[in-house]
Write a protein that holds these residues in place. Structure first.
Motif: not given
Length: 257
Positions: A242-246, A31-35
């Motif tokens: 998930l990407v947008i939420a992160a 999930v890119s962006g979670a970082n």
């Protein structure tokens, strides 16, 4: 940067940094962006400016694992369209770091991330729902590529927060999971490696910070392996959510005092 402060962390603080490093590995292969959560943890444990220099080699380690996993799915025409604008954004970000304090950096990046998330949600709701091939994307406009490229270069330079910006661009361009991950893997490996001399020149990376990186990089590997296992069990719609939420979580964390 007073790198001696890096040696004054407690056991619990090191555990928080280790978890953040594990999350970097997961974000690079799932999930890119979670970082952006990792970014917030590093900035909370370490001095905010110093944290960007410590986090950069950790991100590069995750990029190498992502490239090894998804190298066949990269869409190079998209990358070539982005790189000139990203280079301009990195230069602007370097100049910005010469005078901006931590509060200005955090507020600016947080506002940009939330804006990108809002724009992407709006575009996804109004776009056609046609399915795209797994590693093929629609051709985005040049103005759009340049705008996101400059923002991505700027945010990745000042706070290692370019991931959500590029995630919003790739989602809005219609990338599917594997094409998304393969393209972003090469993009961030190239961009993050190119940032090393800028960060070293600003005093954000030195021998002491690299020793801390050496202690943390081992935690990136299990995170990346878990991400590789998880990504094939996440459907496309959930992946995008998930990407947008992160991205939203990361933006809010940067805006909060």
């Amino acid at each position: 940067m007073n790198t001696m402060t890096l040696w004054h962390i407690t056991g619990w603080e090191f555990a928080a940094l280790a978890f953040a490093a594990l999350l970097v590995g997961f974000s690079k292969t799932a999930v890119s962006g979670a970082n952006t959560v990792s970014l917030a943890i590093f900035a909370a444990v370490l001095p905010a400016r110093a944290s960007t220099g410590v986090l950069l080699p950790i991100l590069i380690a995750g990029d190498l694992l992502a490239v090894a996993t998804y190298r066949r799915h990269a869409h190079w025409p998209t990358l070539w369209r982005l790189f000139p604008a990203v280079a301009a954004g990195v230069v602007v970000g370097t100049v910005f770091l010469l005078w901006a304090d931590d509060a200005v950096v955090r507020t600016s990046i947080g506002a940009i991330l939330l804006l990108m998330a809002a724009v992407t949600v709006w575009r996804r709701r109004t776009a056609d729902k046609e399915e795209e091939p797994e590693s093929v994307t629609t051709r985005p406009g040049r103005l759009k590529a340049r705008s996101y490229g400059v923002l991505g270069g700027f945010t990745t330079m000042v706070a290692n927060a370019g991931g959500p910006v590029m995630s919003m661009y790739l989602l809005s361009a219609g990338f599917r999971k594997l094409g998304f991950l393969g393209t972003s893997a090469f993009f961030f490996l190239i961009v993050n490696v190119s940032k090393l001399p800028f960060s070293a020149g600003l005093g954000l990376i030195d021998g002491r910070s690299l020793l801390l990186d050496l202690a943390l990089v081992a935690f990136v590997v299990p995170g990346a392996l878990f991400g590789k296992w998880a990504v094939h069990r996440i459907n496309q719609r959930l992946f995008e959510q998930l990407v947008i939420a992160a991205t939203v979580v990361g933006g809010l964390q940067l805006l909060l005092p």
